[in-house]
Design a protein around this motif. Sequence first.
Motif, PDB file in Angstrom:
ATOM      1  N   LEU A  21       0.805  -1.158   0.090  1.00 43.58           N
ATOM      2  CA  LEU A  21       0.110   0.064   0.132  1.00 43.58           C
ATOM      3  C   LEU A  21       0.818   1.093  -0.047  1.00 43.58           C
ATOM      4  O   LEU A  21       1.978   1.150   0.572  1.00 43.58           O
ATOM      5  N   GLU A  22       0.319   2.164  -0.640  1.00 39.02           N
ATOM      6  CA  GLU A  22       0.986   3.698  -0.703  1.00 39.02           C
ATOM      7  C   GLU A  22      -0.046   4.549   0.148  1.00 39.02           C
ATOM      8  O   GLU A  22      -1.129   4.581  -0.605  1.00 39.02           O
ATOM      9  N   ILE A  23       0.053   5.115   1.153  1.00 43.74           N
ATOM     10  CA  ILE A  23      -0.588   6.086   1.912  1.00 43.74           C
ATOM     11  C   ILE A  23      -0.404   7.485   1.849  1.00 43.74           C
ATOM     12  O   ILE A  23       0.781   7.577   2.206  1.00 43.74           O
ATOM     13  N   ARG A  24      -1.074   8.314   1.317  1.00 45.70           N
ATOM     14  CA  ARG A  24      -0.819   9.743   1.337  1.00 45.70           C
ATOM     15  C   ARG A  24      -1.475  10.263   2.366  1.00 45.70           C
ATOM     16  O   ARG A  24      -2.438  10.305   2.581  1.00 45.70           O
ATOM     17  N   VAL A  25      -0.808  10.938   3.441  1.00 40.47           N
ATOM     18  CA  VAL A  25      -1.202  11.302   4.706  1.00 40.47           C
ATOM     19  C   VAL A  25      -0.943  13.120   4.788  1.00 40.47           C
ATOM     20  O   VAL A  25      -0.132  13.395   4.415  1.00 40.47           O
ATOM     21  N   ALA A  26      -2.037  13.599   5.238  1.00 40.20           N
ATOM     22  CA  ALA A  26      -2.130  14.932   5.269  1.00 40.20           C
ATOM     23  C   ALA A  26      -2.856  15.571   6.931  1.00 40.20           C
ATOM     24  O   ALA A  26      -3.394  14.651   7.366  1.00 40.20           O
ATOM     25  N   GLY A  27      -2.152  16.534   7.264  1.00 40.47           N
ATOM     26  CA  GLY A  27      -2.480  16.856   8.608  1.00 40.47           C
ATOM     27  C   GLY A  27      -1.218  17.533   9.337  1.00 40.47           C
ATOM     28  O   GLY A  27      -0.273  17.996   8.698  1.00 40.47           O
ATOM     29  N   VAL A  32       4.082  10.371   2.479  1.00 40.49           N
ATOM     30  CA  VAL A  32       3.727   9.142   1.831  1.00 40.49           C
ATOM     31  C   VAL A  32       4.143   7.893   2.674  1.00 40.49           C
ATOM     32  O   VAL A  32       5.509   8.214   3.179  1.00 40.49           O
ATOM     33  N   ILE A  33       3.400   7.029   3.152  1.00 42.27           N
ATOM     34  CA  ILE A  33       3.850   5.927   3.882  1.00 42.27           C
ATOM     35  C   ILE A  33       3.778   4.604   3.075  1.00 42.27           C
ATOM     36  O   ILE A  33       2.637   4.449   2.291  1.00 42.27           O
ATOM     37  N   LYS A  34       4.752   3.906   2.745  1.00 41.58           N
ATOM     38  CA  LYS A  34       4.816   2.666   1.903  1.00 41.58           C
ATOM     39  C   LYS A  34       4.756   1.343   3.011  1.00 41.58           C
ATOM     40  O   LYS A  34       5.756   1.430   4.063  1.00 41.58           O
ATOM     41  N   ILE A  35       3.983   0.617   2.513  1.00 42.80           N
ATOM     42  CA  ILE A  35       3.682  -0.624   3.428  1.00 42.80           C
ATOM     43  C   ILE A  35       3.828  -1.817   2.671  1.00 42.80           C
ATOM     44  O   ILE A  35       3.271  -2.044   1.527  1.00 42.80           O
ATOM     45  N   ASP A  36       4.593  -2.796   3.000  1.00 42.26           N
ATOM     46  CA  ASP A  36       4.773  -4.114   2.397  1.00 42.26           C
ATOM     47  C   ASP A  36       3.764  -5.109   2.984  1.00 42.26           C
ATOM     48  O   ASP A  36       3.598  -5.079   4.176  1.00 42.26           O
ATOM     49  N   LEU A  37       2.789  -5.386   2.402  1.00 40.12           N
ATOM     50  CA  LEU A  37       1.984  -6.492   2.805  1.00 40.12           C
ATOM     51  C   LEU A  37       2.159  -8.045   2.746  1.00 40.12           C
ATOM     52  O   LEU A  37       2.814  -8.389   1.805  1.00 40.12           O
ATOM     53  N   PHE A  38       1.939  -8.630   3.841  1.00 35.82           N
ATOM     54  CA  PHE A  38       2.375 -10.115   3.889  1.00 35.82           C
ATOM     55  C   PHE A  38       1.181 -10.935   3.594  1.00 35.82           C
ATOM     56  O   PHE A  38       0.548 -11.683   4.227  1.00 35.82           O
ATOM     57  N   GLU A  39       1.003 -11.489   2.278  1.00 26.49           N
ATOM     58  CA  GLU A  39      -0.145 -12.404   1.777  1.00 26.49           C
ATOM     59  C   GLU A  39      -0.016 -13.586   2.261  1.00 26.49           C
ATOM     60  O   GLU A  39      -0.844 -14.328   2.148  1.00 26.49           O
ATOM     61  N   GLY A 111       6.881  -0.105  13.211  1.00 22.63           N
ATOM     62  CA  GLY A 111       6.700  -0.329  11.913  1.00 22.63           C
ATOM     63  C   GLY A 111       5.745  -1.473  11.660  1.00 22.63           C
ATOM     64  O   GLY A 111       5.273  -1.498  10.402  1.00 22.63           O
ATOM     65  N   THR A 112       5.575  -2.243  12.429  1.00 25.14           N
ATOM     66  CA  THR A 112       4.374  -3.401  12.289  1.00 25.14           C
ATOM     67  C   THR A 112       2.972  -2.883  11.734  1.00 25.14           C
ATOM     68  O   THR A 112       2.781  -2.021  12.404  1.00 25.14           O
ATOM     69  N   VAL A 113       2.608  -3.302  10.900  1.00 22.68           N
ATOM     70  CA  VAL A 113       1.006  -3.046  10.606  1.00 22.68           C
ATOM     71  C   VAL A 113       0.032  -4.445  10.921  1.00 22.68           C
ATOM     72  O   VAL A 113       0.416  -5.231  10.722  1.00 22.68           O
ATOM     73  N   GLY A 114      -0.752  -4.178  11.989  1.00 23.63           N
ATOM     74  CA  GLY A 114      -1.832  -4.937  12.351  1.00 23.63           C
ATOM     75  C   GLY A 114      -3.062  -4.792  12.330  1.00 23.63           C
ATOM     76  O   GLY A 114      -3.658  -3.509  12.073  1.00 23.63           O
ATOM     77  N   MET A 115      -3.948  -5.607  12.328  1.00 27.67           N
ATOM     78  CA  MET A 115      -5.723  -5.383  12.142  1.00 27.67           C
ATOM     79  C   MET A 115      -6.204  -5.203  13.587  1.00 27.67           C
ATOM     80  O   MET A 115      -5.947  -6.095  14.438  1.00 27.67           O
ATOM     81  N   ALA A 116      -6.928  -4.248  13.592  1.00 31.20           N
ATOM     82  CA  ALA A 116      -7.506  -3.948  14.913  1.00 31.20           C
ATOM     83  C   ALA A 116      -8.979  -4.961  14.935  1.00 31.20           C
ATOM     84  O   ALA A 116      -9.343  -5.266  13.776  1.00 31.20           O
ATOM     85  N   ARG A 117      -9.618  -5.210  16.070  1.00 31.24           N
ATOM     86  CA  ARG A 117     -10.456  -5.791  16.185  1.00 31.24           C
ATOM     87  C   ARG A 117     -11.294  -5.682  17.550  1.00 31.24           C
ATOM     88  O   ARG A 117     -10.472  -5.067  18.501  1.00 31.24           O
ATOM     89  N   GLU A 150       8.775   2.349   4.063  1.00 25.87           N
ATOM     90  CA  GLU A 150       9.211   3.909   3.775  1.00 25.87           C
ATOM     91  C   GLU A 150       8.309   4.732   4.515  1.00 25.87           C
ATOM     92  O   GLU A 150       6.999   4.416   4.390  1.00 25.87           O
ATOM     93  N   GLY A 151       8.616   5.723   4.910  1.00 28.67           N
ATOM     94  CA  GLY A 151       7.717   6.754   5.581  1.00 28.67           C
ATOM     95  C   GLY A 151       7.576   6.892   7.063  1.00 28.67           C
ATOM     96  O   GLY A 151       6.609   7.323   7.690  1.00 28.67           O
ATOM     97  N   MET A 152       8.274   6.046   7.731  1.00 25.51           N
ATOM     98  CA  MET A 152       8.196   5.918   9.121  1.00 25.51           C
ATOM     99  C   MET A 152       8.400   7.266   9.915  1.00 25.51           C
ATOM    100  O   MET A 152       7.547   7.331  10.988  1.00 25.51           O
TER     101      MET A 152
END
Length: 182
Positions: A21-27, A32-39, A111-117, A150-152
């Motif tokens: 994912l590439e996330i463009r953040v504003a505020g 830009v934050i780049k995320i590698d997803l673990f399929e 930097g880990t990306v996790g799912m909220a629940r 990228e983008g931490m």
Amino acid sequence: MRSAFLAPLLLAAAPAFATGLEIRVAGEANGVIKIDLFEDVAPLHVEQITTLASEGAYDGVVFHRVIEGFMAQTGDVEFGRIGQDLSMAGRGGSALDDLPAEFSDLPYERGTVGMARSQSPNSANSQFFIMFAPAPHLNGGYTVVGEVTEGMEIVDAIKRGAGSNGSVIGRPDVMEAVTVTE
């Protein structure tokens, strides 16, 4: 013989798995934050996230819960969009079904990306979070879906919330655009 001949054609016709994912953040944070997803670790969760991103569902969604030294949470496509009353942000999901847990032995590090629940392990839907620091108490109890590549420094600049639940007061930072990368 026929199936052996068709197999390469079927593979060529299958959609390629997204890898990030590439996330463009504003505020307060801008960039830009780049995320590698673990399929290979969480295929159902990655498919859900990339489906929502491809549909534009994450565009305009805020970082509604941000706790200093812990994590920044976003992805409430139901109640977390700029222009809405954000008092419900964090309570919603998407029109897609909740997902069964895909727990792994990958640790929650910076930097880990996790799912909220919710309390139910099988309740992840659209919300995800990015870790500011290691959180071993999450290991094995929340699905790891990827990591920031990228983008931490952008993640570090996201507007912090207040109180123990980390709700952001005023105007939160927003994911202006989220795109799937290969």
